[in-house]
Motif scaffolding. Structure first.
Motif, short mmCIF file in Angstrom:
data_model
loop_
_atom_site.label_atom_id
_atom_site.label_comp_id
_atom_site.label_asym_id
_atom_site.label_seq_id
_atom_site.Cartn_x
_atom_site.Cartn_y
_atom_site.Cartn_z
N HIS A 1 47.68 35.21 43.38
CA HIS A 1 47.01 33.95 43.65
C HIS A 1 46.60 33.90 45.13
O HIS A 1 47.18 34.58 45.97
CB HIS A 1 47.95 32.79 43.33
CG HIS A 1 47.26 31.48 43.18
ND1 HIS A 1 46.49 31.17 42.09
CD2 HIS A 1 47.22 30.40 43.99
CE1 HIS A 1 46.01 29.95 42.22
NE2 HIS A 1 46.43 29.47 43.37
N THR B 1 43.90 26.57 39.44
CA THR B 1 45.21 26.41 38.81
C THR B 1 45.23 25.32 37.74
O THR B 1 46.03 25.39 36.81
CB THR B 1 46.27 26.08 39.87
OG1 THR B 1 45.74 25.10 40.78
CG2 THR B 1 46.66 27.33 40.64
N TYR C 1 50.68 32.10 39.39
CA TYR C 1 50.51 30.72 38.93
C TYR C 1 49.61 30.61 37.69
O TYR C 1 49.52 29.53 37.09
CB TYR C 1 49.94 29.86 40.06
CG TYR C 1 50.86 29.81 41.26
CD1 TYR C 1 51.87 28.87 41.35
CD2 TYR C 1 50.71 30.73 42.30
CE1 TYR C 1 52.73 28.83 42.43
CE2 TYR C 1 51.56 30.70 43.40
CZ TYR C 1 52.57 29.76 43.46
OH TYR C 1 53.41 29.73 44.53
N LEU C 2 48.95 31.69 37.33
CA LEU C 2 48.10 31.71 36.14
C LEU C 2 48.40 32.99 35.37
O LEU C 2 48.15 34.09 35.88
CB LEU C 2 46.62 31.66 36.51
CG LEU C 2 46.06 30.31 36.96
CD1 LEU C 2 44.70 30.50 37.64
CD2 LEU C 2 45.91 29.36 35.78
N ASP D 1 48.48 37.14 39.19
CA ASP D 1 48.59 35.78 39.69
C ASP D 1 49.93 35.16 39.26
O ASP D 1 50.24 35.10 38.07
CB ASP D 1 47.42 34.94 39.15
CG ASP D 1 47.25 33.62 39.87
OD1 ASP D 1 48.25 32.90 40.03
OD2 ASP D 1 46.12 33.31 40.26
N GLU E 1 41.68 24.29 48.97
CA GLU E 1 42.90 24.70 48.28
C GLU E 1 44.02 23.74 48.68
O GLU E 1 43.77 22.75 49.39
CB GLU E 1 43.26 26.13 48.65
CG GLU E 1 43.44 26.33 50.14
CD GLU E 1 43.74 27.77 50.53
OE1 GLU E 1 43.73 28.64 49.66
OE2 GLU E 1 43.99 27.99 51.72
N CYS F 1 41.64 27.51 44.36
CA CYS F 1 42.95 27.05 43.93
C CYS F 1 42.84 25.63 43.36
O CYS F 1 42.18 25.42 42.35
CB CYS F 1 43.91 27.14 45.12
SG CYS F 1 45.61 26.64 44.83
N TYR G 1 40.49 31.16 41.13
CA TYR G 1 41.84 30.96 40.59
C TYR G 1 42.20 29.47 40.48
O TYR G 1 43.17 28.99 41.08
CB TYR G 1 42.91 31.72 41.41
CG TYR G 1 42.60 31.91 42.89
CD1 TYR G 1 42.83 30.91 43.83
CD2 TYR G 1 42.07 33.11 43.36
CE1 TYR G 1 42.57 31.08 45.16
CE2 TYR G 1 41.80 33.30 44.70
CZ TYR G 1 42.05 32.29 45.60
OH TYR G 1 41.78 32.46 46.94
#
Length: 234
Positions: free
Chosen positions: A201, A145, A171-172, A169, A34, A121, A143
């Motif tokens: 996230h 990104t 970021y998503l 999440d 990540e 990530c 997840y």
């Protein structure tokens, strides 16, 4: 057992960490970091996979940069620092490095069958892009990104894939998750998408403030079952 190895690239040798199971051999897993790097958390996941019987290789993808890891993820500005470091990476170069690591892992004598990719990530997107250039036994993406920007590669990712997303999440968005789901499952491709209600996230990172114990437990159990079903450990 764990050891440091080197992965040859066009720019020199990229450092990587290799974990081996007690048996000495097993299916390979390319473990992609990540944004916090090959952190203590990533290393714990690698050790857990080795205990399951896998040979695990985690390349240090920040090797060209000034810093490799962020182990103290409780620092107030750690996310900003890590995102800034990740932003210094050349995306194409990072994929090429991941492909090089995959090839080194696949060629090792102790690795049985074809390796799988597992990424968190940033590593979730890298695992996807790497799967489009190689033929892994399977792909697990937590997840990822970058996935919304990589969906044109979906037809090239033909291996069985498993994608984990939290419904909260930051970021998503769920619209992006729906677009990812549509792309990875199109034309009957063997993709599985799992959602975790209320998880944000990085819900699997037990060192981080967004850790979600129940989502982490369920996702890891699903991951291990999926890998068993699609690697030579089965």
């Amino acid at each position: 057992m764990t050891q440091q190895i080197a992965v040859p690239t066009t720019d020199g040798e990229m450092p990587a960490r290799l974990w081996s199971p007690k048996s000495g051999s097993g299916p390979g897993i390319l473990l992609l970091q990540e944004i916090f790097g090959v952190s203590a958390y990533i290393q714990r996941r690698a050790a857990s996979l080795a205990e399951e019987g896998y040979v695990v290789l985690a390349p240090f993808l920040y090797w060209r940069l000034d810093r490799q890891t962020f182990d103290d993820v409780s620092a107030p500005d750690v996310v900003e620092q890590a995102m800034a470091l990740a932003g210094q990476m050349d995306a194409e170069q990072a994929v090429a490095d991941a492909v090089a690591a995959f090839e080194v892992l696949a060629a090792r004598d102790e690795v049985t069958g074809t390796p799988a990719n597992l990424g968190f990530c940033m590593g979730g997107g890298l695992g996807f892009a790497t799967a489009a250039r190689t033929e892994p036994a399977a792909l697990v993406s937590y997840y990822g990104t970058a996935l919304p920007q990589l969906l044109d590669l979906a037809p090239q990712v033909t291996c069985p894939s498993l994608h984990h997303f939290g419904t909260a999440d930051d970021y998503l968005s769920m619209d992006e998750v729906r677009a990812i789901t549509k792309a990875v499952t199109a034309d009957g491709r063997p993709a599985q998408v799992e959602l975790y209600d209320g998880a944000n996230h990085a819900f699997d990172n037990d060192d981080f403030s967004l850790y979600h114990p129940e989502a982490s437990r369920r996702a890891w159990a699903t991951t291990l079952d999926f890998l068993r079903n699609h690697t030579s450990l089965a």
